[in-house]
Design an enzyme around this catalytic site. Structure first.
Site, PDB file in Angstrom:
ATOM      1  N   SER A 277     -12.668  -2.685  -9.054  1.00  0.00           N
ATOM      2  CA  SER A 277     -12.252  -2.852 -10.451  1.00  0.00           C
ATOM      3  C   SER A 277     -12.961  -1.910 -11.422  1.00  0.00           C
ATOM      4  O   SER A 277     -12.800  -2.027 -12.626  1.00  0.00           O
ATOM      5  CB  SER A 277     -12.434  -4.315 -10.887  1.00  0.00           C
ATOM      6  OG  SER A 277     -13.759  -4.763 -10.755  1.00  0.00           O
TER       7      SER A 277
ATOM      8  N   PRO B  68     -16.023  -5.788 -13.400  1.00  0.00           N
ATOM      9  CA  PRO B  68     -14.930  -5.727 -14.387  1.00  0.00           C
ATOM     10  C   PRO B  68     -13.806  -6.721 -14.030  1.00  0.00           C
ATOM     11  O   PRO B  68     -13.211  -7.323 -14.926  1.00  0.00           O
ATOM     12  CB  PRO B  68     -14.458  -4.273 -14.285  1.00  0.00           C
ATOM     13  CG  PRO B  68     -15.674  -3.519 -13.820  1.00  0.00           C
ATOM     14  CD  PRO B  68     -16.379  -4.452 -12.875  1.00  0.00           C
ATOM     15  N   TYR B  69     -13.541  -6.900 -12.737  1.00  0.00           N
ATOM     16  CA  TYR B  69     -12.543  -7.910 -12.324  1.00  0.00           C
ATOM     17  C   TYR B  69     -12.900  -9.277 -12.903  1.00  0.00           C
ATOM     18  O   TYR B  69     -12.064  -9.960 -13.502  1.00  0.00           O
ATOM     19  CB  TYR B  69     -12.490  -7.970 -10.792  1.00  0.00           C
ATOM     20  CG  TYR B  69     -11.817  -9.200 -10.219  1.00  0.00           C
ATOM     21  CD1 TYR B  69     -10.435  -9.357 -10.263  1.00  0.00           C
ATOM     22  CD2 TYR B  69     -12.573 -10.216  -9.624  1.00  0.00           C
ATOM     23  CE1 TYR B  69      -9.828 -10.500  -9.728  1.00  0.00           C
ATOM     24  CE2 TYR B  69     -11.973 -11.346  -9.094  1.00  0.00           C
ATOM     25  CZ  TYR B  69     -10.604 -11.483  -9.146  1.00  0.00           C
ATOM     26  OH  TYR B  69     -10.005 -12.607  -8.623  1.00  0.00           O
ATOM     27  N   GLY B  70     -14.179  -9.678 -12.721  1.00  0.00           N
ATOM     28  CA  GLY B  70     -14.625 -10.981 -13.223  1.00  0.00           C
ATOM     29  C   GLY B  70     -14.467 -11.099 -14.729  1.00  0.00           C
ATOM     30  O   GLY B  70     -14.109 -12.159 -15.246  1.00  0.00           O
TER      31      GLY B  70
ATOM     32  N   THR C   3     -12.133  -9.664 -16.497  1.00  0.00           N
ATOM     33  CA  THR C   3     -10.713  -9.897 -16.839  1.00  0.00           C
ATOM     34  C   THR C   3     -10.286 -11.324 -16.497  1.00  0.00           C
ATOM     35  O   THR C   3      -9.481 -11.920 -17.214  1.00  0.00           O
ATOM     36  CB  THR C   3      -9.766  -8.892 -16.132  1.00  0.00           C
ATOM     37  OG1 THR C   3      -9.857  -9.037 -14.706  1.00  0.00           O
ATOM     38  CG2 THR C   3     -10.088  -7.456 -16.521  1.00  0.00           C
TER      39      THR C   3
END
Ligand code: NAD
Ligand code: UGA
Length: 318
Positions: free
Chosen positions: A89, A148-150, A152
């Site tokens: 991510s 960054p995934y977390g 979002t």
């Protein structure tokens, strides 16, 4: 009931559709077949659902779909569509995460404003916690994602709460802890490990292999989603769904060596950026309000994933 499942062709979504259909519901499966992994895998995931007449597939992106038409007459939305994957991510890929995780969720919530009676179940993630301050980690623990995934997934949680508060929807947020079992995504650890062992290839472990996860078998996750979708007590709540199977990556390799009967060729590499060290869910709230009680131990769950991957690898190329 009539239920919209977003991300229906994915790993978890395809299992959810089959369970709903098996219980006699009418299901609209929405999926845009992102190229994160192959379309062929997703079509195979959907084969069971597509054989049932009360299933209808809509191939579209949540950002573009005619949601007013799709939501008309629905009682429940199970929102699983997302760009998953923790370690990919960073950098340019982040645009995909913004589009599929945040913008798509906002589009869905905007459309739901026209359907006040609808309930939304949103699939969030243990990644919202980052390296948690307390184990087992309860839902009120500080959320400080490491990837960054977390970020979002947490942003989309906040959007769901915001729309619930402002427009009176019924929202249930579920934080899944590393899900595994048949149809697991090909980027995830167990899928990669089992396939490499069956094909005689090396396994790469990111870090020292002592990182641990509260691994959760997919049927248990489906049980939790069903309870979140149908139980009154679930409304307005955020729940951890963990499997009660905390194990290190090294321990998983040991179990797989026994099950597959081959010695793994393991190569250790630098820890992956964005990876948390450990996860362990406190599931007492889900146990109390959802009746959530995971039934699958790691040994049995891994056996099922190994058997599934053997059939996939042995199947003739289409
Ligand atoms: P998956 O990638 O197998 O499934 C997601 C599906 O959503 C894919 O088929 C994809 O094509 C579809 N999709 C993505 N963006 C879309 C869009 N804008 N419109 C329509 N379809 C779209 O992933 P999965 O592992 O089944 O995960 C399902 C959900 O659960 C995700 O929200 C993920 O963040 C969450 N989750 C998964 C895990 C896990 O361990 N697998 C853990 C925590 C949370
Ligand atoms: C998983 C899902 O992929 C995310 O979508 C989800 O949001 C997250 O769970 C969650 O629980 O919230 P992850 O825990 O990273 O993320 O799951 P795996 O991809 O199965 O990885 C588990 C561990 O194995 C990680 O430490 C990873 O670095 C390691 N790993 C993975 C390897 O060492 N080698 C590999 O080839 C793959």
């Amino acid at each position: 009931m009539k239920i919209l499942v977003s991300g229906a062709a994915g790993f978890i979504g395809s299992h959810v559709c089959e369970r709903l259909l098996g219980e006699g519901h009418q299901v609209i499966g929405l999926d845009c077949f992102t190229d994160y992994y192959s379309r062929g895998i997703k079509e195979a995931n959907l084969a069971g659902a597509l054989s049932v007449s009360s299933f209808c597939l809509c191939e579209d992106d949540l950002n573009e779909a005619s949601l007013d038409l799709l939501l008309d007459g629905c009682d429940l939305v199970i929102h699983l569509a997302a760009q998953a994957g923790v370690r990919s991510s960073w950098g340019e890929e982040f645009g995909q995460y913004l589009h599929h995780n945040i913008a798509a969720t906002q589009k869905l919530l905007e459309a739901m404003k026209n359907f006040p009676g609808l309930r939304l179940v949103y699939a969030s993630s243990s990644s919202v916690y980052g390296d948690a301050a307390l184990f087992p980690t309860a839902e009120d623990c500080l959320c400080r994602p490491l990837s960054p995934y977390g970020v979002t997934k947490l942003a989309a949680e906040h959007l769901c709460r915001l729309y619930q508060q402002s427009f009176g929807f019924s929202v249930v947020i579920l934080r899944f802890f590393t899900v595994y079992g048949p149809r697991q995504r090909p980027d995830m650890a167990f899928h990669r490990f089992i396939r490499a062992m069956l094909e005689g290839r090396e396994i790469i472990i990111w870090g020292d292999g002592r990182q641990s996860r509260d691994f959760t078998f997919v049927n248990d996750i489906v049980d939790g989603i069903m309870a979140a979708g149908f139980r009154e007590e679930a409304l307005g709540q955020t729940f951890n769904l963990g499997g009660g199977n905390q194990a290190s990556v090294n321990r998983v390799i040991d179990i797989l060596q026994d099950k597959i009967g081959v010695k793994a060729r393991v190569v250790y590499r630098e820890k992956a950026r964005g990876d948390v060290r450990d996860t362990l869910a406190d599931i007492s709230l889900a146990a109390r309000l959802l009746g959530f009680a995971p039934r699958f131990g790691l040994e049995q769950g891994l056996q099922e994933e190994v058997e599934w991957l053997r059939t996939v690898i042995d199947a003739p190329e289409k």
